[in-house]
Scaffold this motif. Structure first.
Motif, PDB file in Angstrom:
ATOM      1  N   ARG A   1       8.434   4.561   7.329  1.00 51.20           N
ATOM      2  CA  ARG A   1       6.883   4.810   7.765  1.00 51.20           C
ATOM      3  C   ARG A   1       6.238   3.373   8.448  1.00 51.20           C
ATOM      4  O   ARG A   1       5.102   3.751   8.880  1.00 51.20           O
TER       5      ARG A   1
ATOM      6  N   TYR B   1       5.622   5.917  -2.019  1.00 52.71           N
ATOM      7  CA  TYR B   1       6.809   6.053  -1.200  1.00 52.71           C
ATOM      8  C   TYR B   1       7.657   5.122  -1.812  1.00 52.71           C
ATOM      9  O   TYR B   1       7.628   4.243  -2.267  1.00 52.71           O
TER      10      TYR B   1
ATOM     11  N   SER C   1      -6.957  -0.490  -2.278  1.00 50.30           N
ATOM     12  CA  SER C   1      -7.494   0.427  -1.045  1.00 50.30           C
ATOM     13  C   SER C   1      -8.609  -0.205  -0.552  1.00 50.30           C
ATOM     14  O   SER C   1      -8.943  -0.623   0.713  1.00 50.30           O
TER      15      SER C   1
ATOM     16  N   THR D   1       9.310   3.695   2.813  1.00 47.15           N
ATOM     17  CA  THR D   1       8.212   2.737   3.419  1.00 47.15           C
ATOM     18  C   THR D   1       8.859   2.047   4.434  1.00 47.15           C
ATOM     19  O   THR D   1       7.862   2.108   5.645  1.00 47.15           O
TER      20      THR D   1
ATOM     21  N   GLN E   1       0.800  -1.212  -0.016  1.00 44.88           N
ATOM     22  CA  GLN E   1       0.160  -0.182  -0.038  1.00 44.88           C
ATOM     23  C   GLN E   1       0.789   1.198  -0.104  1.00 44.88           C
ATOM     24  O   GLN E   1       0.560   2.292  -0.922  1.00 44.88           O
ATOM     25  N   LEU E   2       1.816   1.192   0.919  1.00 46.71           N
ATOM     26  CA  LEU E   2       2.838   2.665   0.953  1.00 46.71           C
ATOM     27  C   LEU E   2       3.428   2.605  -0.502  1.00 46.71           C
ATOM     28  O   LEU E   2       3.642   4.039  -0.781  1.00 46.71           O
TER      29      LEU E   2
ATOM     30  N   PRO F   1      -7.566   5.547  -1.389  1.00 46.85           N
ATOM     31  CA  PRO F   1      -6.436   6.118  -1.853  1.00 46.85           C
ATOM     32  C   PRO F   1      -5.870   7.367  -1.703  1.00 46.85           C
ATOM     33  O   PRO F   1      -4.674   7.731  -1.974  1.00 46.85           O
ATOM     34  N   ASP F   2      -6.680   8.308  -1.513  1.00 43.94           N
ATOM     35  CA  ASP F   2      -6.554   9.670  -1.381  1.00 43.94           C
ATOM     36  C   ASP F   2      -5.898  10.091  -0.091  1.00 43.94           C
ATOM     37  O   ASP F   2      -5.557  11.552  -0.002  1.00 43.94           O
ATOM     38  N   ASP F   3      -5.971   9.403   0.944  1.00 42.90           N
ATOM     39  CA  ASP F   3      -5.469   9.591   2.356  1.00 42.90           C
ATOM     40  C   ASP F   3      -4.043   9.744   2.264  1.00 42.90           C
ATOM     41  O   ASP F   3      -3.384   8.841   1.805  1.00 42.90           O
ATOM     42  N   GLY F   4      -3.322  10.731   2.836  1.00 43.24           N
ATOM     43  CA  GLY F   4      -2.125  10.618   2.978  1.00 43.24           C
ATOM     44  C   GLY F   4      -1.451   9.809   4.115  1.00 43.24           C
ATOM     45  O   GLY F   4      -2.199   9.117   4.837  1.00 43.24           O
ATOM     46  N   TYR F   5      -0.153   9.959   4.181  1.00 47.97           N
ATOM     47  CA  TYR F   5       0.384   9.166   5.503  1.00 47.97           C
ATOM     48  C   TYR F   5       0.012   9.496   6.759  1.00 47.97           C
ATOM     49  O   TYR F   5       0.067   8.599   7.704  1.00 47.97           O
TER      50      TYR F   5
ATOM     51  N   LEU G   1       0.591   4.949  -2.202  1.00 48.55           N
ATOM     52  CA  LEU G   1       0.919   6.424  -1.825  1.00 48.55           C
ATOM     53  C   LEU G   1       2.120   6.484  -2.399  1.00 48.55           C
ATOM     54  O   LEU G   1       2.628   7.749  -2.280  1.00 48.55           O
TER      55      LEU G   1
END
Length: 538
Positions: A305, A297, A465, A302, A290-291, A352-356, A295
């Motif tokens: 995080r 990265y 997601s 990754t 996912q990361l 999918p639009d949420d940030g870290y 997202l």
């Protein structure tokens, strides 16, 4: 028994620390490399699951017989053999150019790791006969294994940012070679001729049962749950496990002690620890995907995080003892499961639009739940063991947790693959191209890049997601259902000295911290000091 000088003992400890550090790395370092391996070798989600599970299946199934082999034929000799096997698997993985070879390399590494893990701790009483020194040595070896887990994704990410994915295997070569040389020069030989014989049939049943169950879970989303091969795998796995339990019940000196499964004081916390390990291992398999793919990265980013997952157990190690003393360990276990449930439900609301920032929030809460549940569960399970069952009990606990790790990767990966394939809209693509895209989110991104189709990239991120949301929802439901069960089934608290004497079989003051790592009653009693999962935060 050979005796070595004081200074050489600490150098020998350094060799063991190096060996355990490598095992700690390899429990988690592969996770950040899975997208790169999938992209370079065209691995499907199922094949990626096997690259992770091949290691854990053999590690879990062979750890107990490997310890018995060392006790009977020489711990130093067996430890060296394990390091050599691990080294061979690492070289094979670094040179691999197809998925099957990577899976085979991981399996070989799992075999080697199964010999290294128990034997690295079992030689410590030979080196350090003074209790204070032995405690420091056990702590150093245990800390090395635990430290390797959070460092694995970070180190792996750095290597992937600078070199090819095979470098995560190549890293093991100099460290294991150093460990072999140090063991050859510094470790004395020791053995226990009275140790039980290795039961080949029980060992084969363990490997076959766990492997067949994992195979069924991984292949079911691709072949269908009613496919004869999948149904046959589940039937074979169940039959092998049933045969193992029956054989161990009839054995005078079993590798696994089935009688402990009827002791609620041991079984309940053991199942709690297994559930937490299952969830943690599954998340450590899916989160890097996912990361990196959703997202965006890089591998090092990754790894960094993922660090919030490792912070909770550190905090829990200090907070759990006073809380357990005041409210009882089962209350702490239940509270940890409730926190896990809340965090999983929170994470399932992401997209999918949420940030870290949002991911870090629910990961941090989840980590606290992991820590409180696993620390209290492990302490309670080990503390419930009478002295004469310290070895078999801690060995059974370790095996259950490692089996949970393997099943967690299989279940999470299969659920994610099923939802992803069902949710990804490929109706406008040619059939052959659509089948490629549905294999995994990495494959879908590769197809989108070939076609110059950003819409497919967005659809893949959305489908992935949704799969992650469902897996987290399942985690939350499982933890929420387990929490009241743990509280309701908890044995009554017994705080009298008489009860302590009955359980431990001696003066409680003589064993204030549970099984003695030097206890000769069972080699596994020494391995349970550190309890690293494939997996999981400790």
């Amino acid at each position: 028994m050979e005796v070595i000088g004081v200074d050489r003992r600490w150098w020998a400890l350094g060799a063991l620390v190096t060996s355990m550090l490598v095992l700690g790395f390899d429990l988690t370092i592969l996770n950040v490399a899975l997208p790169a391996i999938a992209d370079d070798l065209g691995a499907s989600t199922g094949e990626a699951q096997w690259t992770a599970d091949a290691y854990v299946v053999f590690f879990a199934a062979l750890m107990l017989p490997a310890g018995l082999v060392g006790d009977r034929f020489g711990r130093r000799r067996t430890l060296l053999a394990g390091l050599g096997i691990f080294l061979a698997g690492s070289v094979l993985g670094a040179l691999a150019d197809d998925v099957a070879t990577v899976i085979a390399a991981r399996a070989v590494m799992g075999v080697g790791g199964a010999f290294v893990m128990p034997l690295a701790l079992s030689v410590l009483p030979t080196l350090f006969t003074e209790p204070a020194e032995r405690t420091k040595a056990v702590g150093a070896v245990s800390a090395a294994s635990a430290l390797g887990m959070p460092l694995g994704p970070i180190l792996g990410g750095w290597l992937l940012d600078h070199y090819w994915w095979g470098s995560i295997f190549l890293l093991n070569v100099p460290m294991v070679a150093l460990g072999i040389a140090a063991c050859l020069l510094l470790l004395p030989e020791s053995r226990d001729p009275a140790a039980p014989r290795v039961d080949p049939l029980a060992t084969a049943a363990t490997v076959l049962g766990l492997g067949a169950l994992v195979f069924g879970v991984i292949e079911a989303p691709v072949r269908g749950w009613g496919d004869p091969l999948v149904v046959g795998a589940f039937a074979l796995g169940a039959a092998a496990v049933a045969g193992l339990v029956g054989r161990e019940r009839r054995s005078v000196r079993p590798m696994l002690d089935p009688a402990l499964l009827s002791d609620r004081a041991f079984l309940l916390p053991a199942l709690t620890a297994t559930l937490v390990t299952l969830v943690a291992s599954g998340l450590l398999f899916t989160l890097p995907l996912q990361l990196q793919t959703v997202l965006g990265y890089d591998a090092l980013g990754t790894g960094v995080r993922l660090l919030p997952l490792m912070l909770g157990p550190v905090a829990a190690a200090k907070a759990v003892p006073p809380l357990a003393a005041r409210f009882g360990p089962y209350a702490v276990m239940s509270a940890g499961l409730v926190v896990i449930s809340f965090a999983a439900f929170l994470g399932s609301r992401g997209g999918p639009d949420d940030g870290y920032g949002f991911v870090a929030l629910w990961l941090s809460v989840l980590s606290l739940g992991f820590g409180f549940a696993i620390v209290s569960a492990m302490d309670t399970a080990l503390g419930s063991l009478p002295t004469d069952r310290a070895g078999s009990g801690s060995g059974l606990l370790m095996t259950l947790r490692q089996a949970g790790a393997a099943i967690g990767v299989a279940v999470f990966g299969s659920l994610l693959a099923s939802v992803f394939a069902a949710r990804l809209d490929t109706s406008r693509l040619p059939e052959a191209v659509a089948e490629r895209a549905e294999e995994s989110v990495v494959a879908a991104h590769r197809v989108a890049a070939e076609l110059g189709d950003p819409a497919l990239t967005g659809a893949a991120a959305d489908a992935f997601s949704r799969g992650m949301s469902l897996t987290l929802l399942v985690c939350g439901i499982a933890a929420l259902a387990a929490a009241p069960a743990v509280a309701a089934l908890a044995p009554a608290r017994k705080g009298t000295d008489r009860e302590a004497v009955r359980r431990k079989g001696t003066d409680p003051a003589a064993h204030p911290a549970g099984p003695d790592p030097a206890d000769r009653s069972g080699r596994e009693g020494r391995t349970a000091v550190d309890t690293p999962g494939t997996d999981a935060p400790q």
